[in-house]
Scaffold this active site. Structure first.
Site, short mmCIF file in Angstrom:
data_model
loop_
_atom_site.label_atom_id
_atom_site.label_comp_id
_atom_site.label_asym_id
_atom_site.label_seq_id
_atom_site.Cartn_x
_atom_site.Cartn_y
_atom_site.Cartn_z
CG ASN A 40 46.71 -59.30 22.76
OD1 ASN A 40 46.11 -60.33 23.04
ND2 ASN A 40 47.41 -58.61 23.64
NE ARG A 64 49.60 -62.29 24.77
CZ ARG A 64 49.10 -61.83 25.90
NH1 ARG A 64 48.22 -60.87 25.90
NH2 ARG A 64 49.48 -62.35 27.03
CG ASP A 82 51.62 -64.87 26.45
OD1 ASP A 82 51.92 -64.44 25.32
OD2 ASP A 82 51.10 -64.16 27.33
CG HIS A 133 54.95 -58.73 32.93
ND1 HIS A 133 55.07 -58.46 31.58
CD2 HIS A 133 53.68 -58.41 33.25
CE1 HIS A 133 53.93 -57.99 31.12
NE2 HIS A 133 53.06 -57.95 32.12
N GLY A 171 52.29 -55.81 36.26
CA GLY A 171 51.24 -54.98 35.66
C GLY A 171 49.95 -55.27 36.38
NE ARG A 200 48.01 -45.36 37.19
CZ ARG A 200 47.80 -45.39 35.90
NH1 ARG A 200 48.39 -44.51 35.13
NH2 ARG A 200 47.01 -46.29 35.35
P1 AMP Z 1 49.86 -53.10 32.63
O1 AMP Z 1 48.98 -54.28 32.94
O2 AMP Z 1 51.27 -53.48 32.28
O3 AMP Z 1 49.24 -52.13 31.66
O4 AMP Z 1 50.01 -52.28 34.02
C1 AMP Z 1 48.90 -51.73 34.67
C2 AMP Z 1 49.32 -51.32 36.06
O5 AMP Z 1 50.42 -50.38 35.96
C3 AMP Z 1 48.23 -50.63 36.86
O6 AMP Z 1 48.19 -51.15 38.17
C4 AMP Z 1 48.68 -49.19 36.91
O7 AMP Z 1 48.29 -48.58 38.07
C5 AMP Z 1 50.19 -49.35 36.89
N1 AMP Z 1 50.82 -48.09 36.50
C6 AMP Z 1 50.80 -47.47 35.31
N2 AMP Z 1 51.44 -46.29 35.37
C7 AMP Z 1 51.87 -46.15 36.66
C8 AMP Z 1 52.60 -45.14 37.38
N3 AMP Z 1 52.99 -44.02 36.77
N4 AMP Z 1 52.86 -45.36 38.68
C9 AMP Z 1 52.45 -46.48 39.31
N5 AMP Z 1 51.77 -47.46 38.68
C10 AMP Z 1 51.48 -47.31 37.38
#
Ligand code: AMP
Length: 366
Positions: free
Chosen positions: A7, A90, A147, A207, A209, A284
């Protein structure tokens, strides 16, 4: 069979080596800050993790270092790089041409070059990674998984914007959709988990993130998605604003005398959770601040959960119902409070959150 999955980001390259027979990860890691110094992380189950700084001027140099580690007597897992039977790349954007995974060829790379204007952030990086890999493993079959391909069968009404039609025919402006590999995977897994045919379900996958998108799946196919021409459209994200009135863009540009690149930076890197809270793009940190009573953190989390609700309501209306709602990615899997805020007051859809199960859920399938 051993398959290396790559990736490539603009200044990073992540990899995982799979043994397809055992379905196990043999090694994984990543190179960061390519072109501006460099660090490498490399993990092999049962061996000590590796991390060091090293100068990578290019993706090719980074990949050479990965290969060196993969065959290293102590830190590696292969005796020879030729043990890699295939490479999977990817690729975020396959344009209108690539509607399924395909073998990497010169024609494919030429086509991906031709669509860089509509994919300036991710396109050049993917091409660099593919070129570097073809140079280093010229005899190993390589494929690309896009994607965008999960959305290839959209009805025209789901991908044409209300702009002059020639913005599509002349300029390629349409909804392409992103995160398709994630939505495809989790929607099929959810159907498998429920022991129901994917083709029989009305599903919405969230999704959530740092980048976030929501996709509707009907009769086993994606039928709508929140990201559009770029991964900017849709709900509020870590640093991206998501849906806004488009006229805000020329207004701010004129008022602040911004160039298109500066405006793009504002929309992509300074907005979202970070922009609204002024604290962080990381949910978080925003949740912590909200708990402590910070009004803008509370506001940002409300904008996020209401945006998600709005898409769920819209897609439910388009599909005439909803059987399954799925949460995935960093926030979707880990943030019980986000799931709770989204699912609150959704009894009109038959959704009632089990507070205890939600609070105690551990990443994975329940
Ligand atoms: P990703 O792009 O899928 O890696 O997701 C990143 C996001 O997931 C960030 O905003 C992190 O703050 C959130 N994240 C990861 N672990 C936690 C958790 N235990 N509680 C709340 N948010 C989380």
């Amino acid at each position: 069979m051993k398959v290396l999955v790559i990736n490539s980001g603009s200044s990073s390259l992540k990899y995982q080596l799979f043994d397809m027979k055992t379905q196990k990860v043999l090694a994984k890691g990543g190179c960061e800050r390519i072109g501006a110094g460099g660090t490498i992380t490399h993990k092999v189950p049962g061996k000590e993790d590796v991390y060091y700084e090293i100068d990578f001027p290019t993706h090719g140099e980074a990949l050479k270092e990965v290969f060196k580690l993969l065959v290293d007597k102590e830190k590696g897992i292969l005796t020879n790089i030729s043990e890699i039977d295939a490479v999977g790349h990817r690729v975020a954007h396959g344009g209108e041409k690539y509607k399924a995974s395909a073998k990497v060829t010169k024609e494919m790379i030429d086509y991906l070059e031709s669509i860089v204007p509509i994919n300036p952030l991710h396109g050049p990086a993917a091409i660099k990674g593919m070129r570097a890999c073809l140079d280093l493993l010229p005899n190993t079959p390589q494929t690309a998984t896009f994607d965008t391909s999960f959305y290839a069968d959209f009805e025209e009404s789901r991908y044409i914007y209300g702009l002059p039609y020639d913005c599509y025919t002349k300029d390629g402006v349409r909804r392409y959709g992103f995160h398709g590999t994630s939505h495809r995977y989790v929607s099929k897994k959810a159907a498998e988990f429920l022991n129901k045919p994917f083709e029989s379900l009305k599903m919405i996958t969230c999704h959530l993130g740092n980048g976030s998108s929501i996709t509707a799946e009907l009769n086993g196919k994606a039928v709508d998605t929140s990201m559009g021409f770029t991964p900017q459209e849709g709900i509020l994200m870590g640093t991206r604003c998501g849906d806004i009135d488009p006229t805000v863009i020329p207004y701010i540009m004129k008022r602040r005398n911004l160039t298109p690149d500066e405006m793009s930076d504002l929309l992509n890197k300074k907005s979202g959770l970070l922009g609204v809270t002024g604290i962080s793009n990381d949910s978080r940190n925003c949740e912590e601040a909200a708990k402590a009573g910070n009004p803008r953190a509370i506001l940002a989390l409300e904008i996020l959960s209401e945006g998600i609700k709005r898409y769920i309501g819209g897609y439910t209306a388009l599909m005439n119902g909803l059987d399954v709602l799925v949460f995935t990615a960093g926030i979707g899997e880990n943030s019980a409070s986000t799931r709770e805020r989204v699912c609150k007051n959704m009894d009109y859809l038959g959704i009632k959150i089990d507070e205890e199960k939600n609070a105690n859920f551990v990443r994975g399938i329940p």
